[in-house]
Design a protein around this motif. Sequence first.
Motif, PDB file in Angstrom:
ATOM      1  N   GLY A 166      -1.890   8.398   5.682  1.00 30.96           N
ATOM      2  CA  GLY A 166      -2.378   8.647   4.327  1.00 30.96           C
ATOM      3  C   GLY A 166      -2.025   7.588   3.304  1.00 30.96           C
ATOM      4  O   GLY A 166      -2.048   7.864   2.094  1.00 30.96           O
ATOM      5  N   SER A 167      -1.723   6.382   3.727  1.00 32.39           N
ATOM      6  CA  SER A 167      -1.339   5.342   2.776  1.00 32.39           C
ATOM      7  C   SER A 167      -2.508   4.914   1.895  1.00 32.39           C
ATOM      8  O   SER A 167      -2.324   4.618   0.708  1.00 32.39           O
ATOM      9  N   THR A 168      -3.716   4.879   2.464  1.00 31.72           N
ATOM     10  CA  THR A 168      -4.892   4.481   1.679  1.00 31.72           C
ATOM     11  C   THR A 168      -5.160   5.483   0.562  1.00 31.72           C
ATOM     12  O   THR A 168      -5.412   5.100  -0.587  1.00 31.72           O
ATOM     13  N   ALA A 169      -5.081   6.769   0.896  1.00 30.31           N
ATOM     14  CA  ALA A 169      -5.298   7.806  -0.112  1.00 30.31           C
ATOM     15  C   ALA A 169      -4.232   7.732  -1.202  1.00 30.31           C
ATOM     16  O   ALA A 169      -4.529   7.916  -2.394  1.00 30.31           O
ATOM     17  N   PHE A 170      -2.993   7.432  -0.813  1.00 31.37           N
ATOM     18  CA  PHE A 170      -1.918   7.315  -1.801  1.00 31.37           C
ATOM     19  C   PHE A 170      -2.200   6.155  -2.756  1.00 31.37           C
ATOM     20  O   PHE A 170      -2.005   6.280  -3.977  1.00 31.37           O
ATOM     21  N   ALA A 171      -2.654   5.015  -2.209  1.00 30.24           N
ATOM     22  CA  ALA A 171      -2.955   3.854  -3.050  1.00 30.24           C
ATOM     23  C   ALA A 171      -4.100   4.154  -4.019  1.00 30.24           C
ATOM     24  O   ALA A 171      -4.067   3.738  -5.181  1.00 30.24           O
ATOM     25  N   GLU A 172      -5.118   4.854  -3.538  1.00 31.66           N
ATOM     26  CA  GLU A 172      -6.251   5.204  -4.406  1.00 31.66           C
ATOM     27  C   GLU A 172      -5.819   6.155  -5.520  1.00 31.66           C
ATOM     28  O   GLU A 172      -6.321   6.102  -6.633  1.00 31.66           O
ATOM     29  N   GLU A 173      -4.850   6.994  -5.191  1.00 28.92           N
ATOM     30  CA  GLU A 173      -4.382   8.013  -6.125  1.00 28.92           C
ATOM     31  C   GLU A 173      -3.396   7.450  -7.150  1.00 28.92           C
ATOM     32  O   GLU A 173      -3.475   7.733  -8.343  1.00 28.92           O
ATOM     33  N   ARG A 174      -2.466   6.593  -6.676  1.00 26.45           N
ATOM     34  CA  ARG A 174      -1.367   6.130  -7.530  1.00 26.45           C
ATOM     35  C   ARG A 174      -1.463   4.653  -7.920  1.00 26.45           C
ATOM     36  O   ARG A 174      -0.693   4.202  -8.769  1.00 26.45           O
ATOM     37  N   GLY A 175      -2.340   3.900  -7.261  1.00 25.62           N
ATOM     38  CA  GLY A 175      -2.430   2.472  -7.557  1.00 25.62           C
ATOM     39  C   GLY A 175      -1.661   1.636  -6.548  1.00 25.62           C
ATOM     40  O   GLY A 175      -0.734   2.118  -5.884  1.00 25.62           O
ATOM     41  N   ASP A 176      -2.034   0.358  -6.444  1.00 27.34           N
ATOM     42  CA  ASP A 176      -1.444  -0.522  -5.434  1.00 27.34           C
ATOM     43  C   ASP A 176       0.040  -0.776  -5.673  1.00 27.34           C
ATOM     44  O   ASP A 176       0.816  -0.884  -4.714  1.00 27.34           O
ATOM     45  N   LEU A 177       0.456  -0.894  -6.933  1.00 30.20           N
ATOM     46  CA  LEU A 177       1.862  -1.182  -7.221  1.00 30.20           C
ATOM     47  C   LEU A 177       2.759  -0.039  -6.758  1.00 30.20           C
ATOM     48  O   LEU A 177       3.777  -0.259  -6.086  1.00 30.20           O
ATOM     49  N   LYS A 178       2.394   1.196  -7.089  1.00 31.04           N
ATOM     50  CA  LYS A 178       3.177   2.349  -6.670  1.00 31.04           C
ATOM     51  C   LYS A 178       3.142   2.500  -5.146  1.00 31.04           C
ATOM     52  O   LYS A 178       4.151   2.876  -4.526  1.00 31.04           O
ATOM     53  N   ALA A 179       1.988   2.191  -4.558  1.00 24.86           N
ATOM     54  CA  ALA A 179       1.866   2.272  -3.094  1.00 24.86           C
ATOM     55  C   ALA A 179       2.805   1.276  -2.423  1.00 24.86           C
ATOM     56  O   ALA A 179       3.413   1.579  -1.386  1.00 24.86           O
ATOM     57  N   GLN A 180       2.943   0.080  -3.013  1.00 21.86           N
ATOM     58  CA  GLN A 180       3.840  -0.916  -2.443  1.00 21.86           C
ATOM     59  C   GLN A 180       5.296  -0.466  -2.549  1.00 21.86           C
ATOM     60  O   GLN A 180       6.099  -0.660  -1.633  1.00 21.86           O
ATOM     61  N   GLN A 181       5.646   0.156  -3.676  1.00 17.68           N
ATOM     62  CA  GLN A 181       6.989   0.697  -3.827  1.00 17.68           C
ATOM     63  C   GLN A 181       7.254   1.801  -2.800  1.00 17.68           C
ATOM     64  O   GLN A 181       8.352   1.900  -2.225  1.00 17.68           O
ATOM     65  N   ARG A 251       4.576  11.111   6.046  1.00 22.49           N
ATOM     66  CA  ARG A 251       4.265  11.560   7.406  1.00 22.49           C
ATOM     67  C   ARG A 251       4.018  10.323   8.253  1.00 22.49           C
ATOM     68  O   ARG A 251       3.232   9.448   7.879  1.00 22.49           O
ATOM     69  N   LEU A 252       4.700  10.269   9.384  1.00 24.84           N
ATOM     70  CA  LEU A 252       4.620   9.082  10.238  1.00 24.84           C
ATOM     71  C   LEU A 252       4.045   9.431  11.602  1.00 24.84           C
ATOM     72  O   LEU A 252       4.156  10.568  12.069  1.00 24.84           O
ATOM     73  N   ARG A 253       3.409   8.440  12.220  1.00 28.38           N
ATOM     74  CA  ARG A 253       3.007   8.532  13.624  1.00 28.38           C
ATOM     75  C   ARG A 253       3.701   7.398  14.366  1.00 28.38           C
ATOM     76  O   ARG A 253       3.864   6.305  13.825  1.00 28.38           O
ATOM     77  N   ALA A 254       4.099   7.656  15.623  1.00 28.02           N
ATOM     78  CA  ALA A 254       4.865   6.655  16.360  1.00 28.02           C
ATOM     79  C   ALA A 254       4.440   6.619  17.821  1.00 28.02           C
ATOM     80  O   ALA A 254       4.062   7.646  18.399  1.00 28.02           O
ATOM     81  N   ALA A 255       4.507   5.423  18.407  1.00 26.20           N
ATOM     82  CA  ALA A 255       4.180   5.253  19.816  1.00 26.20           C
ATOM     83  C   ALA A 255       5.159   4.289  20.465  1.00 26.20           C
ATOM     84  O   ALA A 255       5.543   3.279  19.853  1.00 26.20           O
TER      85      ALA A 255
END
Length: 350
Positions: A166-181, A251-255
């Motif tokens: 869900g990182s893309t949705a977070f960036a769209e919601e909060r902006g790229d700067l907050k997503a990077q943080q 939420r993470l996915r791992a392999a």
Amino acid sequence: MGRFHSALNWVVTAIFVAASGVVYGKLFFHASPLYIGAVYALFCGMPALAFERRMILPRLNRWMHRLPTPAFIVSALIADFALIAIGFAVAGALLKSLHLITDNWAEAMLLQVDVYIYAIIVTAIVVFVARVRELLGRDVFLSLLTGRYRNPVQEERVFLFIDLVGSTAFAEERGDLKAQQYLGSIFGAIAEPVRRHKGAIDDYIGDAAIITWPLERGVKNARCVRCVFDILADIEANAEIWLKSYGRVPRLRAALHGGGIVTAEIGVDHHKIAYFGDTVNTTARLESLCKALERQVLISADLARRIELPEEIAMEDLGDHAVRGRDQTLGVIALHMPREHVRKAISNGQ
């Protein structure tokens, strides 16, 4: 284990700092006992290094790092001078009180310019080496330093791919700067379990982290598997902090997969330890299966057979699956930790 490595690093650093004091004493005070220079160096250098590592006065350090570069340089020089001067005075007072030096109190306790310059140079060298080591990672730093992979080497390694959901949705919601943080905080949370289980973070690609171990080290005591579930447990243990800071718990996915690869040092102006072979690609494809199979943690059957899994980890055999870019199917196993064991892991971590 992470605390052990941290303590060992500080011991090695202290030995280097003390040795620099011995060298200074031999160069400029030939008649003085060697331990005099070592004591002064430790009292001058170690507080400055502890400040740099935010072990003392962390708020001041963070405030300084938010300053514009010219102001930061000036403030850093002032802070270092103060710490070194205080350390010099304490060392002088201690040595004078114990009658180990015959200088008068002023000579023993007042920092001289040449001593300050020498202390700053030694501190800068230690900080520079530590920063480069952090930037490259412990294993990569040592490999580049020794030239281990100057010529390509065939070896076996374990790879762990961890991806943020869900990182893309977070960036769209909060902006790229907050997503990077947000990503920076997640990668920071990943780092300690990786160190604890003797892994190395190889790279960050977008919202994913690639972690690796030499195969023998990674499968011993199921380190690679324990690392995954320690990361998940640490995030859940700090759920309230994540909610307060970012409005959600990551939420993470791992392999996990392992096998033969070719490792080589590549690059001209920018050197890097790179891994080549089907094992790396297969791990990436396995991670993409997490979404399709609706499982959080997957491991290849090939790697699972080489690991004695902890009792608290449950396995779910998902059979063979076709993997893009691979002619043969891959045996896939999902790993789970029952809720009662998750709670126990969280309480142990706290």
